[in-house]
Motif scaffolding. Sequence first.
Motif, PDB file in Angstrom:
ATOM      1  N   SER A 158       6.703   7.234  23.089  1.00  0.00           N
ATOM      2  CA  SER A 158       6.066   6.442  22.034  1.00  0.00           C
ATOM      3  C   SER A 158       6.865   6.481  20.731  1.00  0.00           C
ATOM      4  CB  SER A 158       4.623   6.904  21.812  1.00  0.00           C
ATOM      5  OG  SER A 158       4.584   8.277  21.564  1.00  0.00           O
ATOM      6  N   LEU A 165       3.514  11.768  12.720  1.00  0.00           N
ATOM      7  CA  LEU A 165       2.335  12.202  11.969  1.00  0.00           C
ATOM      8  C   LEU A 165       2.539  11.802  10.503  1.00  0.00           C
ATOM      9  CD1 LEU A 165      -0.354  13.787  11.789  1.00  0.00           C
ATOM     10  CD2 LEU A 165       1.011  15.876  11.527  1.00  0.00           C
ATOM     11  N   MET A 215       0.811  -1.215   0.000  1.00  0.00           N
ATOM     12  CA  MET A 215       0.000   0.000   0.000  1.00  0.00           C
ATOM     13  C   MET A 215       0.849   1.271   0.000  1.00  0.00           C
ATOM     14  SD  MET A 215      -2.769   1.195   2.868  1.00  0.00           S
ATOM     15  CE  MET A 215      -1.639   2.186   3.827  1.00  0.00           C
ATOM     16  N   LEU A 216       1.840   1.273   0.932  1.00  0.00           N
ATOM     17  CA  LEU A 216       2.654   2.480   1.090  1.00  0.00           C
ATOM     18  C   LEU A 216       3.483   2.728  -0.166  1.00  0.00           C
ATOM     19  CD1 LEU A 216       2.911   4.250   3.631  1.00  0.00           C
ATOM     20  CD2 LEU A 216       5.046   3.093   4.109  1.00  0.00           C
ATOM     21  N   GLY A 217       3.299   3.886  -0.791  1.00  0.00           N
ATOM     22  CA  GLY A 217       4.082   4.223  -1.976  1.00  0.00           C
ATOM     23  C   GLY A 217       5.275   5.080  -1.618  1.00  0.00           C
ATOM     24  N   ARG A 218       5.801   5.783  -2.602  1.00  0.00           N
ATOM     25  CA  ARG A 218       7.027   6.554  -2.392  1.00  0.00           C
ATOM     26  C   ARG A 218       6.830   7.694  -1.399  1.00  0.00           C
ATOM     27  NH1 ARG A 218       7.624  10.832  -5.816  1.00  0.00           N
ATOM     28  NH2 ARG A 218       9.762  10.422  -6.436  1.00  0.00           N
ATOM     29  N   ALA A 257      -6.277   1.916  12.817  1.00  0.00           N
ATOM     30  CA  ALA A 257      -5.568   3.201  12.810  1.00  0.00           C
ATOM     31  C   ALA A 257      -6.588   4.337  12.706  1.00  0.00           C
ATOM     32  CB  ALA A 257      -4.591   3.258  11.641  1.00  0.00           C
ATOM     33  N   TYR A 288       3.447  10.042   2.400  1.00  0.00           N
ATOM     34  CA  TYR A 288       3.619   8.936   1.461  1.00  0.00           C
ATOM     35  C   TYR A 288       2.538   8.996   0.390  1.00  0.00           C
ATOM     36  CZ  TYR A 288       6.341   6.912   5.307  1.00  0.00           C
ATOM     37  OH  TYR A 288       7.255   6.695   6.304  1.00  0.00           O
ATOM     38  N   ASP A 329      -0.717   6.195  16.512  1.00  0.00           N
ATOM     39  CA  ASP A 329      -0.816   4.873  15.888  1.00  0.00           C
ATOM     40  C   ASP A 329       0.412   4.538  15.044  1.00  0.00           C
ATOM     41  OD1 ASP A 329      -3.308   4.522  17.057  1.00  0.00           O
ATOM     42  OD2 ASP A 329      -4.360   5.437  15.364  1.00  0.00           O
ATOM     43  N   PHE A 330       1.354   5.507  14.917  1.00  0.00           N
ATOM     44  CA  PHE A 330       2.539   5.306  14.074  1.00  0.00           C
ATOM     45  C   PHE A 330       3.811   5.786  14.781  1.00  0.00           C
ATOM     46  CE2 PHE A 330      -1.177   5.378  11.417  1.00  0.00           C
ATOM     47  CZ  PHE A 330      -1.013   4.198  10.710  1.00  0.00           C
ATOM     48  N   GLN A 331       4.004   5.300  16.010  1.00  0.00           N
ATOM     49  CA  GLN A 331       5.246   5.552  16.753  1.00  0.00           C
ATOM     50  C   GLN A 331       5.571   7.050  16.845  1.00  0.00           C
ATOM     51  OE1 GLN A 331       5.289   2.966  14.249  1.00  0.00           O
ATOM     52  NE2 GLN A 331       4.601   1.761  15.994  1.00  0.00           N
ATOM     53  N   HIS A 338      -8.699   0.488   4.528  1.00  0.00           N
ATOM     54  CA  HIS A 338      -7.813  -0.552   5.056  1.00  0.00           C
ATOM     55  C   HIS A 338      -7.253  -0.135   6.423  1.00  0.00           C
ATOM     56  CE1 HIS A 338      -4.532  -3.437   5.393  1.00  0.00           C
ATOM     57  NE2 HIS A 338      -3.723  -2.418   5.586  1.00  0.00           N
ATOM     58  N   LEU A 339      -6.819   1.129   6.518  1.00  0.00           N
ATOM     59  CA  LEU A 339      -6.218   1.605   7.772  1.00  0.00           C
ATOM     60  C   LEU A 339      -7.242   1.615   8.895  1.00  0.00           C
ATOM     61  CD1 LEU A 339      -4.067   4.377   6.158  1.00  0.00           C
ATOM     62  CD2 LEU A 339      -3.181   2.532   7.580  1.00  0.00           C
ATOM     63  N   ASN A 375      11.555   5.286  -3.495  1.00  0.00           N
ATOM     64  CA  ASN A 375      12.500   6.363  -3.805  1.00  0.00           C
ATOM     65  C   ASN A 375      13.485   6.653  -2.678  1.00  0.00           C
ATOM     66  OD1 ASN A 375      10.330   7.336  -2.255  1.00  0.00           O
ATOM     67  ND2 ASN A 375      10.568   9.418  -3.024  1.00  0.00           N
ATOM     68  N   VAL A 384      10.700   2.373   0.453  1.00  0.00           N
ATOM     69  CA  VAL A 384       9.442   2.909  -0.071  1.00  0.00           C
ATOM     70  C   VAL A 384       9.590   3.312  -1.550  1.00  0.00           C
ATOM     71  CG1 VAL A 384       8.548   3.618   2.177  1.00  0.00           C
ATOM     72  CG2 VAL A 384       9.893   5.242   0.828  1.00  0.00           C
ATOM     73  N   SER A 395      -7.802  -1.676  10.183  1.00  0.00           N
ATOM     74  CA  SER A 395      -6.662  -2.133  10.990  1.00  0.00           C
ATOM     75  C   SER A 395      -6.622  -1.457  12.354  1.00  0.00           C
ATOM     76  CB  SER A 395      -5.344  -1.830  10.270  1.00  0.00           C
ATOM     77  OG  SER A 395      -5.349  -2.340   8.964  1.00  0.00           O
ATOM     78  N   LEU A 415      -2.940  10.719   9.427  1.00  0.00           N
ATOM     79  CA  LEU A 415      -3.168   9.601  10.353  1.00  0.00           C
ATOM     80  C   LEU A 415      -2.645   9.975  11.733  1.00  0.00           C
ATOM     81  CD1 LEU A 415      -1.926   6.735   8.002  1.00  0.00           C
ATOM     82  CD2 LEU A 415      -4.233   7.721   8.179  1.00  0.00           C
TER      83      LEU A 415
END
Lengths: 134, 134
Positions: B74, A128, A1-4, A99, A82, A123-125, A93-94, B50, B48, A97, A119
């Motif tokens: 966190s 942001l 899912m995660l792109g560049r 998030a 991203y 939820d992501f350490q 999807h997120l 690039n 990711v 999950s 997001l």
Amino acid sequence: MLGRLNHVAIAVPDLAAASAVYRDTLGARVTEPQALPEHGVTVVFIDVGNTKIELLEPLGEGSPIAAFLAKSPSGGMHHVCYEVDDILAARDHLKASGARVLGDGNPKTGAHGKPVLFLHPKDFQGTLVELEQA
Amino acid sequence: MLGRLNHVAIAVPDLAAASAVYRDTLGARVTEPQALPEHGVTVVFIDVGNTKIELLEPLGEGSPIAAFLAKSPSGGMHHVCYEVDDILAARDHLKASGARVLGDGNPKTGAHGKPVLFLHPKDFQGTLVELEQA
């Protein structure tokens, strides 16, 4: 899912001073400042070849980066963005999950005129995360 | 001078949990953990396309990211790493510009086996900047 990685955003208290550091000290190309009143920021972009650095300065009352700069007055890394192929599918999807998507969960138009979502950093350490439709 | 963004480093308290978030929630490819005792961290990389995201977990006593995690339990964005063609020329240019190079000013060998230097975050809007010989 995660792109560049589209960009890394750095909040700064003084965009002109920060631009001078990137241009003169680091020898990078810095775009002209672009005011985005609907996002409460003025931005410049720095093209480093494979991705971009976005410098953000608060604009107007209630800027979304005002609280960040109140806590870190000299500035700091604010978010990473991203690209995703399908932002609505990514959001669904997120959410499934567990998030948290910020705001009302609907994409807004970002600095590049494309749909974006943020997001929850918890939820992501502590990071942001912005997603942008590729 | 400033070359491509080699990676964004994120300090995390639990590398296994963070890896699971990037792999399962964000759908990214995450490498196996690599212990770097001489740097006081265990790392994974996320390609990711690039650039890379580097997740860092403290390893051993006196880890250089221990203080960061004590302040942000966190986790959070820790540094950005740019490639430069000539790290000694870059260092000399930066010092002449008044920027502070951390440590004794001599490059050390980084996670990719290449010479690296860190620059003082106070000279770069609160952002810890790593330079890596391309």
